[in-house]
Design an enzyme around this catalytic site. Structure first.
Site, PDB file in Angstrom:
ATOM      1  CD1 TRP A  58      37.388  70.573  -6.899  1.00 22.33           C
ATOM      2  CD2 TRP A  58      36.067  69.480  -5.455  1.00 22.33           C
ATOM      3  NE1 TRP A  58      38.186  69.932  -5.989  1.00 22.33           N
ATOM      4  CE2 TRP A  58      37.403  69.250  -5.093  1.00 22.33           C
ATOM      5  CE3 TRP A  58      35.059  68.886  -4.691  1.00 22.33           C
ATOM      6  CZ2 TRP A  58      37.777  68.456  -4.010  1.00 22.33           C
ATOM      7  CZ3 TRP A  58      35.419  68.091  -3.608  1.00 22.33           C
ATOM      8  CH2 TRP A  58      36.765  67.881  -3.278  1.00 22.33           C
TER       9      TRP A  58
ATOM     10  CG  ASP B  13      33.566  75.646  -5.358  1.00 22.15           C
ATOM     11  OD1 ASP B  13      34.295  76.237  -4.547  1.00 22.15           O
ATOM     12  OD2 ASP B  13      33.553  74.403  -5.486  1.00 22.15           O
TER      13      ASP B  13
ATOM     14  CE  LYS C 178      40.866  72.566  -0.962  1.00 24.45           C
ATOM     15  NZ  LYS C 178      39.695  72.534  -1.797  1.00 24.45           N
TER      16      LYS C 178
HETATM   17  C1  LIG Z   1      38.519  71.437  -1.910  1.00 23.51           C
HETATM   18  C2  LIG Z   1      37.398  71.891  -2.796  1.00 23.51           C
HETATM   19  C3  LIG Z   1      36.055  71.564  -2.525  1.00 23.51           C
HETATM   20  C4  LIG Z   1      35.647  70.685  -1.379  1.00 23.51           C
HETATM   21  O1  LIG Z   1      35.729  71.354  -0.196  1.00 23.51           O
HETATM   22  P1  LIG Z   1      35.282  70.660   1.190  1.00 23.51           P
HETATM   23  O2  LIG Z   1      35.376  71.819   2.122  1.00 23.51           O
HETATM   24  O3  LIG Z   1      36.256  69.559   1.467  1.00 23.51           O
HETATM   25  O4  LIG Z   1      33.903  70.146   1.023  1.00 23.51           O
HETATM   26  C5  LIG Z   1      35.086  72.080  -3.363  1.00 23.51           C
HETATM   27  N1  LIG Z   1      35.402  72.844  -4.424  1.00 23.51           N
HETATM   28  C6  LIG Z   1      36.676  73.166  -4.720  1.00 23.51           C
HETATM   29  C7  LIG Z   1      36.974  74.037  -5.905  1.00 23.51           C
HETATM   30  C8  LIG Z   1      37.707  72.697  -3.916  1.00 23.51           C
HETATM   31  O5  LIG Z   1      38.983  73.009  -4.205  1.00 23.51           O
END
Ligand SMILES: *Cc1c(COP(=O)(O)O)cnc(C)c1O
Length: 355
Positions: free
Chosen positions: A99, A166, A190
């Site tokens: 990511w 993030d 998540k």
């Molecule tokens: C799942 C995830 C993403 C991507 O998220 P989307 O909503 O599918 O774009 C980005 N960063 C992390 C840390 C993730 O776990």
């Protein structure tokens, strides 16, 4: 058979959140209409948005001067919105996995990207510690929980430049000192809601500093100035997010979420370390509480498919490791019960006895 949901995302949600969402889809608050067929500008939905934002601020103890936004596009759209809004010349990124790489790739479209450190040399199994953040960077970007590699930064870093994180896969799993960040974002699927909504916490006075023109929909100010109602927001996942936030509050807040996360993680890592058939893949000091990665020990490699089949036969769901490291990944988000982890540990013990 009872299922134990270790999916990495979309993932387990509190049962009552699913039931309350289902009820709102059938009839929202007894108004005789579905959540799906009313205006996002109706007073009923405005109340949902207001409560979701208020609980978000309350539970994370967000200081004055920050906006909480609910947007579409996933965390992946934030990989470009962040540099669009904050990168004037140069940005610093910590490369801790897939990511982080995707975030860096987008930022390169807007200016110079300095990778201050990377753990790629050891398949992202640790968090780099000794690095220097250039003091002339517009911001420093981190991924607090590396969903794929099972590493986590649980400390809110002191940073000489604006800090951006993030937090897709660890938001609401611990108290966060939001005042240390300029922006925090993540996909909700998540730990918070079904997919379709992205949360953003942004410091208002950090906006409007870059010289470029920002497309209206990608400008945080558009959404901050309109209470995430500039266009039609993702109403259903926002409703579920509100329900999850109510649930977190009832359960005792983020401190209680953290206590449970530690309890689950200690139980599972304890078994991984004790059981000679398995080994963890992440450096012990950087182990994630949310995504627990493990593989068969080298001398038992050939048992991987057997263990998987055995675990599946006992109701374990979603424990296949990400294709980049193989083995197993048990995602242990807020709504996962301790019982689920205990059942997985029982599987590992039984499997050890039989081999
Ligand atoms: C799942 C995830 C993403 C991507 O998220 P989307 O909503 O599918 O774009 C980005 N960063 C992390 C840390 C993730 O776990």
């Amino acid at each position: 058979m009872k299922k134990f949901n270790f999916n990495a995302g979309p993932s387990v949600l509190p049962r009552e959140v699913i039931e309350q969402t289902a009820q709102a889809v059938l009839d929202l608050n007894g108004i005789g209409l579905s959540l799906l067929e009313i205006s996002h500008r109706s007073k009923e939905f405005q109340a949902v948005m207001d409560e979701a934002v208020a609980l978000f601020k309350e539970l994370l103890d967000i200081p004055e001067g920050y906006s909480v936004l609910f947007l579409g596009g996933g965390a992946s759209t934030q990989f470009c919105m962040v540099p669009y809004n904050f990168l004037e010349k140069k940005a610093a990124y910590l490369n801790t996995g897939t990511w982080a790489n995707k975030a860096m790739k987008e930022a390169k479209n807007f200016g110079e990207v300095v990778e201050v450190a990377s753990s790629k040399d050891k398949i992202y199994s640790y968090i780099p510690k000794d690095y220097v953040i250039p003091t002339d960077a517009d911001y420093f970007h981190i991924t607090t929980n590396n969903t794929i590699y099972g590493t986590e930064i649980r400390k809110d870093l002191d940073c000489p430049v604006p800090l951006i994180a993030d937090m897709s896969s660890d938001i609401f799993s611990r108290p966060v000192d939001v005042s240390k960040y300029t922006c925090i974002y993540g996909g909700a699927q998540k730990n918070l809601a079904p997919s379709g909504v992205t949360f953003v916490i942004v410091k208002n006075d950090a906006l409007g500093k870059v010289s470029r023109t920002i497309p209206t929909m990608l400008d945080y100010r558009t959404h901050a100035d309109n209470g995430s109602m500039f266009n039609t927001p993702p109403v259903l996942p926002i409703y579920s997010a509100m329900c999850t936030l109510r649930w977190i509050k009832e359960q005792g807040g983020v401190k209680e979420m953290q206590r449970r996360a530690v309890e689950r993680a200690e139980l599972l890592y304890g078994e991984i370390d004790r059981n000679p058939l398995f080994r963890g893949t992440a450096a012990v000091e950087d182990r994630s509480y949310m995504n627990i990665d493990f593989v068969m020990a080298d001398e038992y490699k050939e048992l991987e498919a057997d263990f998987m089949a055995y675990a599946v036969s006992k109701g374990m769901v979603g424990i296949k490791g990400h294709r980049s490291i193989g083995g197993f990944r048990a995602s242990c988000y807020n709504a996962l019960s301790l019982e689920a982890v205990q059942e997985l540990v029982n599987c590992m013990r039984e499997f050890e006895k039989n081999h």
